[in-house]
Design an enzyme around this catalytic site. Sequence first.
Site, PDB file in Angstrom:
ATOM      1  N   LYS A 197      25.106  72.364  35.386  1.00 45.36           N
ATOM      2  CA  LYS A 197      24.026  71.488  35.839  1.00 45.36           C
ATOM      3  C   LYS A 197      22.796  71.725  34.953  1.00 45.36           C
ATOM      4  O   LYS A 197      21.993  72.611  35.201  1.00 45.36           O
ATOM      5  CB  LYS A 197      23.656  71.760  37.304  1.00 45.36           C
ATOM      6  N   GLU A 247      19.850  85.643  35.286  1.00 47.44           N
ATOM      7  CA  GLU A 247      18.942  85.986  34.173  1.00 47.44           C
ATOM      8  C   GLU A 247      17.596  85.370  34.523  1.00 47.44           C
ATOM      9  O   GLU A 247      17.454  84.150  34.517  1.00 47.44           O
ATOM     10  CB  GLU A 247      19.470  85.390  32.855  1.00 47.44           C
ATOM     11  N   CYS A 267      11.637  83.756  27.977  1.00 50.98           N
ATOM     12  CA  CYS A 267      11.708  84.806  29.000  1.00 50.98           C
ATOM     13  C   CYS A 267      11.414  86.177  28.414  1.00 50.98           C
ATOM     14  O   CYS A 267      10.880  87.034  29.088  1.00 50.98           O
ATOM     15  CB  CYS A 267      13.075  84.797  29.669  1.00 50.98           C
ATOM     16  N   GLU A 285       4.387  85.834  35.290  1.00 47.75           N
ATOM     17  CA  GLU A 285       4.919  85.159  34.099  1.00 47.75           C
ATOM     18  C   GLU A 285       4.200  83.811  33.941  1.00 47.75           C
ATOM     19  O   GLU A 285       4.294  82.951  34.811  1.00 47.75           O
ATOM     20  CB  GLU A 285       6.422  84.934  34.275  1.00 47.75           C
TER      21      GLU A 285
HETATM   22  P1  NAD Z   1      13.686  77.187  37.372  1.00 48.68           P
HETATM   23  O1  NAD Z   1      14.088  78.390  38.134  1.00 48.68           O
HETATM   24  O2  NAD Z   1      12.678  76.289  37.964  1.00 48.68           O
HETATM   25  O3  NAD Z   1      14.963  76.272  37.060  1.00 48.68           O
HETATM   26  C1  NAD Z   1      16.086  76.748  36.329  1.00 48.68           C
HETATM   27  C2  NAD Z   1      17.275  75.866  36.626  1.00 48.68           C
HETATM   28  O4  NAD Z   1      17.683  76.059  37.975  1.00 48.68           O
HETATM   29  C3  NAD Z   1      17.040  74.369  36.505  1.00 48.68           C
HETATM   30  O5  NAD Z   1      18.259  73.768  36.075  1.00 48.68           O
HETATM   31  C4  NAD Z   1      16.702  73.966  37.939  1.00 48.68           C
HETATM   32  O6  NAD Z   1      16.983  72.604  38.187  1.00 48.68           O
HETATM   33  C5  NAD Z   1      17.626  74.862  38.723  1.00 48.68           C
HETATM   34  N1  NAD Z   1      17.189  75.305  40.033  1.00 48.68           N
HETATM   35  C6  NAD Z   1      15.932  75.616  40.448  1.00 48.68           C
HETATM   36  N2  NAD Z   1      15.953  76.068  41.702  1.00 48.68           N
HETATM   37  C7  NAD Z   1      17.243  76.073  42.110  1.00 48.68           C
HETATM   38  C8  NAD Z   1      17.915  76.459  43.307  1.00 48.68           C
HETATM   39  N3  NAD Z   1      17.241  76.949  44.348  1.00 48.68           N
HETATM   40  N4  NAD Z   1      19.256  76.332  43.357  1.00 48.68           N
HETATM   41  C9  NAD Z   1      19.949  75.867  42.308  1.00 48.68           C
HETATM   42  N5  NAD Z   1      19.382  75.484  41.148  1.00 48.68           N
HETATM   43  C10 NAD Z   1      18.033  75.593  41.046  1.00 48.68           C
HETATM   44  O7  NAD Z   1      13.218  77.728  35.945  1.00 48.68           O
HETATM   45  P2  NAD Z   1      12.670  76.900  34.696  1.00 48.68           P
HETATM   46  O8  NAD Z   1      11.232  76.592  34.934  1.00 48.68           O
HETATM   47  O9  NAD Z   1      13.599  75.785  34.358  1.00 48.68           O
HETATM   48  O10 NAD Z   1      12.827  77.989  33.535  1.00 48.68           O
HETATM   49  C11 NAD Z   1      11.869  78.943  33.271  1.00 48.68           C
HETATM   50  C12 NAD Z   1      12.276  80.277  33.864  1.00 48.68           C
HETATM   51  O11 NAD Z   1      13.532  80.681  33.321  1.00 48.68           O
HETATM   52  C13 NAD Z   1      11.312  81.381  33.507  1.00 48.68           C
HETATM   53  O12 NAD Z   1      11.063  82.181  34.635  1.00 48.68           O
HETATM   54  C14 NAD Z   1      12.063  82.184  32.450  1.00 48.68           C
HETATM   55  O13 NAD Z   1      11.673  83.518  32.333  1.00 48.68           O
HETATM   56  C15 NAD Z   1      13.459  82.049  32.905  1.00 48.68           C
HETATM   57  N6  NAD Z   1      14.397  82.316  31.805  1.00 48.68           N
HETATM   58  C16 NAD Z   1      15.107  83.486  31.822  1.00 48.68           C
HETATM   59  C17 NAD Z   1      15.976  83.777  30.777  1.00 48.68           C
HETATM   60  C18 NAD Z   1      16.779  85.042  30.781  1.00 48.68           C
HETATM   61  O14 NAD Z   1      17.742  85.104  30.048  1.00 48.68           O
HETATM   62  N7  NAD Z   1      16.435  86.049  31.575  1.00 48.68           N
HETATM   63  C19 NAD Z   1      16.133  82.872  29.727  1.00 48.68           C
HETATM   64  C20 NAD Z   1      15.390  81.695  29.746  1.00 48.68           C
HETATM   65  C21 NAD Z   1      14.532  81.423  30.803  1.00 48.68           C
END
Ligand code: NAD
Length: 484
Positions: free
Chosen positions: A178, A252, A286, A386
């Site tokens: 997704k 992650e 991240c 963050e």
């Molecule tokens: P987000 O958590 O808002 O969304 C990430 C993904 O999850 C999207 O596809 C979103 O539609 C989906 N999603 C959100 N809530 C959900 C839920 N409750 N159930 C199922 N799916 C859900 O994050 P974002 O704003 O898209 O990305 C930024 C974040 O990602 C930052 O916190 C960053 O640090 C983190 N990140 C971590 C890594 C890592 O490897 N640790 C890598 C890249 C980004």
Amino acid sequence: MSLDRDAFFIDGGWAAPATSATLQVVSPHSEQVVATVPEGSPADVDAAVAAARRAFDEGPWPRMSPEERIEVIQAFSGLYAGKLAEMADLITTEMGAPTSFSNLAQSPAPWMQIEAFLGIARAFPWEERRPGVLGPEVVVRREPIGVVAAIPPWNVPQFTTVSKVVPALLAGNTVVVKPAPETPLDGYLLAELLAEAGVPAGVVNIVAAGREVGEHLVAHPGVDKVAFTGSTAAGRKIAAVCGEQLKRVSLELGGKSAAIVLDDADLAATMEGLRFVALMNSGQACVAQTRILASRANYDAVVDALAETVAGMAVGDPADPATEVGPMVAQRQQERVEKYIALGQEEGARVVVGGNGMPDGLDRGWYVRPTVFADVDNRMRIAQEEIFGPVLSVIPYDDVDDAVRIANDSDYGLAGTVWTADAEAGLDVARRVRAGTYGVNTYTMDFAAPFGGFKASGIGREFGPEGLGEYTEVKSIYPTAPAM
Ligand code: NAD
């Protein structure tokens, strides 16, 4: 060429969406719509999970030998290698990553992951015989888990999709991806490459959608494991659902990594390193090193050097190869970063470069000014939360012990770096900081090694043999009756 799409990739082909809902992909630079694609609904996810379920329960993929699967993924790798520039361009178009970053990390790095996983899969102990305690030997097998829900974020969409799909496939699982609603386009190219490589129908299904549909996928009874990259807040919710259902889950999550600048560091080389590792992907990374720790004795020199470096970075059109800092992915993200810049000032930190307002020469697009704060206390919110944008905080420390204490004074534990002329001193600091990955005078992710977070930065690991192991169940077989 139009980037519009009207279908999802389900069961090996293009499937008409269940509803007429659409996602508009908007350029963060021009604020113009660049593509319209269908938005997944719960019914689309149900169809995708049903296809993945069938492919797992009845299809050839989990029943093929690891060697046969490796052959298909090897073909996929060859095809992927031929599309690196197209993939990088798509990602720059959809989320505004500077093309200099996209051509390094948005598609070449995923391709390197594929190659690394192929090598790891060839050497992986899929089935091993060990000396037994009760009988002469035991057999230990690594088998697939089942249907994997892979949920990537928008900031490095292919990087975080490939890191899940490829090990899941090598281990014999089937997958529903997704993609985030901001970045649905790269998933279409991925689908085409997987199909062309000969991955059987239903083994990978891709439905872009928002958070609520993501929740539906996570809770779906047809899903056996969730592999998620995103915010810590979403990770907690997903872990709670998986805990209740006893689903396998790997997470992650976010970070607030510290770069410790020791007094013997070559300041010019440190700044060259930090301009990338602190501000890559316009700060939307991240692992970004957003807390810069400098000794009190060296503090002003570090602040001045960082201010000069950041002030000299090229901000603007992400399609321009010279650009180092592009726009934020969305207006909401621009507003979030601006809110933190205002908060830092309210908290008493001093803006030495940047601050709120549009960067010079830009009058549209979701840009922010790369910003450096000095006089930051590690307990301030700008040092603890963050921000996910080009905002750095320089924090003073008394001695190396104090620097390690400050680095560890965080809910997160994703990454870190130390900058020093003394490699042994660097390694010593690396051992003491509670983070899943650590760089000495660099931060280069090596896909031979596991990557992941301590503390609130996640559960589980990606990459390395550990990252492949996350997609397996371990079974022990006792092939002979013990002599009683
Ligand atoms: P987000 O958590 O808002 O969304 C990430 C993904 O999850 C999207 O596809 C979103 O539609 C989906 N999603 C959100 N809530 C959900 C839920 N409750 N159930 C199922 N799916 C859900 O994050 P974002 O704003 O898209 O990305 C930024 C974040 O990602 C930052 O916190 C960053 O640090 C983190 N990140 C971590 C890594 C890592 O490897 N640790 C890598 C890249 C980004």
